[in-house]
Design a protein around this motif. Structure first.
Motif, PDB file in Angstrom:
ATOM      1  N   GLU A 127     -52.308  15.899  22.420  1.00 48.13           N
ATOM      2  CA  GLU A 127     -51.786  14.632  21.911  1.00 48.13           C
ATOM      3  C   GLU A 127     -52.465  13.427  22.548  1.00 48.13           C
ATOM      4  OE1 GLU A 127     -47.646  14.737  22.688  1.00 48.13           O
ATOM      5  OE2 GLU A 127     -47.215  16.325  21.229  1.00 48.13           O
ATOM      6  N   ASP A 128     -53.122  13.642  23.691  1.00 46.66           N
ATOM      7  CA  ASP A 128     -53.767  12.533  24.396  1.00 46.66           C
ATOM      8  C   ASP A 128     -55.197  12.376  23.890  1.00 46.66           C
ATOM      9  OD1 ASP A 128     -55.188  10.952  26.366  1.00 46.66           O
ATOM     10  OD2 ASP A 128     -53.457  11.245  27.676  1.00 46.66           O
ATOM     11  N   PRO A 129     -55.552  11.218  23.352  1.00 46.03           N
ATOM     12  CA  PRO A 129     -56.912  11.032  22.802  1.00 46.03           C
ATOM     13  C   PRO A 129     -58.003  11.085  23.869  1.00 46.03           C
ATOM     14  CG  PRO A 129     -55.713   8.947  22.840  1.00 46.03           C
ATOM     15  CD  PRO A 129     -54.727  10.012  23.183  1.00 46.03           C
ATOM     16  N   GLN A 130     -57.623  10.945  25.144  1.00 48.97           N
ATOM     17  CA  GLN A 130     -58.611  10.985  26.218  1.00 48.97           C
ATOM     18  C   GLN A 130     -58.888  12.402  26.699  1.00 48.97           C
ATOM     19  OE1 GLN A 130     -57.591   8.319  29.398  1.00 48.97           O
ATOM     20  NE2 GLN A 130     -57.274   6.583  28.046  1.00 48.97           N
ATOM     21  N   VAL A 131     -58.195  13.379  26.106  1.00 52.61           N
ATOM     22  CA  VAL A 131     -58.343  14.780  26.520  1.00 52.61           C
ATOM     23  C   VAL A 131     -58.715  15.631  25.316  1.00 52.61           C
ATOM     24  CG1 VAL A 131     -57.120  16.809  27.420  1.00 52.61           C
ATOM     25  CG2 VAL A 131     -56.733  14.560  28.450  1.00 52.61           C
ATOM     26  N   ARG A 132     -59.633  16.543  25.541  1.00 48.87           N
ATOM     27  CA  ARG A 132     -60.005  17.515  24.512  1.00 48.87           C
ATOM     28  C   ARG A 132     -59.823  18.913  25.083  1.00 48.87           C
ATOM     29  NH1 ARG A 132     -66.194  18.938  23.016  1.00 48.87           N
ATOM     30  NH2 ARG A 132     -65.808  20.826  21.780  1.00 48.87           N
TER      31      ARG A 132
END
Length: 336
Positions: free
Chosen positions: A25-30
């Motif tokens: 859900e966090d755009p900074q994490v893949r």
């Protein structure tokens, strides 16, 4: 900014599902992959190496500690240990931190779906911190220095991320008659006693978790217990260590600032303050108070830090008299 690539390794399907979904859900994490054991992790790592690995310790096929050692030997990578924080689990988690893991967070033993959602914020913070770190396996000097300079002094050390390795390296190099030393290492409750026990087993100095009130003696090292502040008081010509409850200071309990400020007041020029690797600014203000009181103040240099945060902030405040590589600090502790 490119997202932080995370590999999740845990044998619990619920943990993989809930944490994987939360991180996604966090755009900074893949999330590169969420796999059940280290052997399954090797395949996605062939095509895309992760920035951070979130790793359980107890798993079938290959345990997390063995996998961690393999990773650190071949290609040092930030690793976060995600395990249950119990007394029984403290020793393997400490072994993982000593082997190169940059952080450890709690994994609940029951009500996983509900409680893991509460872990999300802590884990994301740890992932960002880990991605900015430079993990390494610190060389440990197993043969202590031959001599220690005479004269009663008090040494106070503060550390956070990467500090478990750094402290092992420094303390293992000290002689049995090194100056009395007090330490704050940011660490959860139930970990500090096991950490002190581990250090005591490899050091010439006697290392233990600080109690409610005790004398600081030459050849002994006291580590602040998780969840309690540590402060120093002077009675006559002796220094006494006391632990106390209280609010967070500089966002931590124990806080390096609490220890350093008390040392500045109690010991003045008879003290030596050392700030090691760590994220944030805890200890910078306290180290400045020590320097202003006449103490010798030292910061670990950037090249040998896992995270050059706390030392950097202390330098910026003008709190540091000199900067040394990690391998030079044990000798500095024993110098007159």
């Amino acid at each position: 900014m490119n997202p932080i690539k995370v590999l999740l390794v845990d044998d619990s399907a619920v943990v993989r599902q809930v944490l994987g979904a939360a991180l996604a859900e966090d755009p900074q994490v893949r999330v590169l992959a969420a796999v059940a054991n280290p052997l399954l992790a090797l395949e996605p790592m062939k095509t895309c190496w992760p920035d951070v690995i979130v790793l359980d310790i107890e798993m079938p096929v290959m345990d997390g500690l063995s996998f961690l050692k393999k990773i650190m030997a071949e290609r040092p990578t930030p690793v976060i240990i995600c395990s249950t924080l119990t007394e029984a689990g403290a020793r393997p988690t400490l072994a993982a931190l000593a082997a190169g893991a940059v952080a450890a967070i709690a994994k609940p033993k029951s009500n996983l779906r509900e409680l893991l959602h509460d872990t999300k914020t802590e884990l994301l913070h740890a992932i960002r911190l880990a991605a900015a770190s430079r993990p390494r396996v610190a060389p440990v000097a197993r043969h202590p220095l031959e001599t220690a300079a005479p004269g009663q002094r008090l040494v106070a050390i503060g550390a956070s991320t990467g500090g478990t390795q750094a402290l092992e390296s420094v303390l293992a190099a000290l002689p049995a008659n090194a100056p009395g030393t007090v330490i704050v290492q940011h660490m959860p409750e139930k970990f500090t006693a096991a950490f002190a026990e581990r250090l005591d087993s490899i050091c010439a100095v006697h290392v233990r978790e600080a109690g409610a009130r005790q004398l600081v003696r030459r050849g002994e090292v006291l580590i602040a217990p998780g969840g309690r502040h540590l402060q120093i008081k002077r009675i006559g010509n002796n220094f006494w260590a006391e632990t106390l409850d209280g609010p967070l200071v500089s966002r931590h309990k124990p806080s390096v600032d609490v220890l350093f400020r008390s040392v500045a007041q109690a010991a003045g020029a008879r003290a030596r303050g050392i700030i090691l690797t760590g994220m944030g600014d805890d200890g910078a203000a306290g180290l400045l108070a020590m320097r202003e009181a006449g103490a010798d103040t030292i910061a670990q240099d950037e090249a040998s830090c896992v995270v050059y945060g706390m030392p950097k902030e202390a330098v910026k405040k003008g709190a540091v008299a000199r900067t040394l590589a990690l391998g030079q600090i044990a000798a500095a502790i024993c110098a007159a």
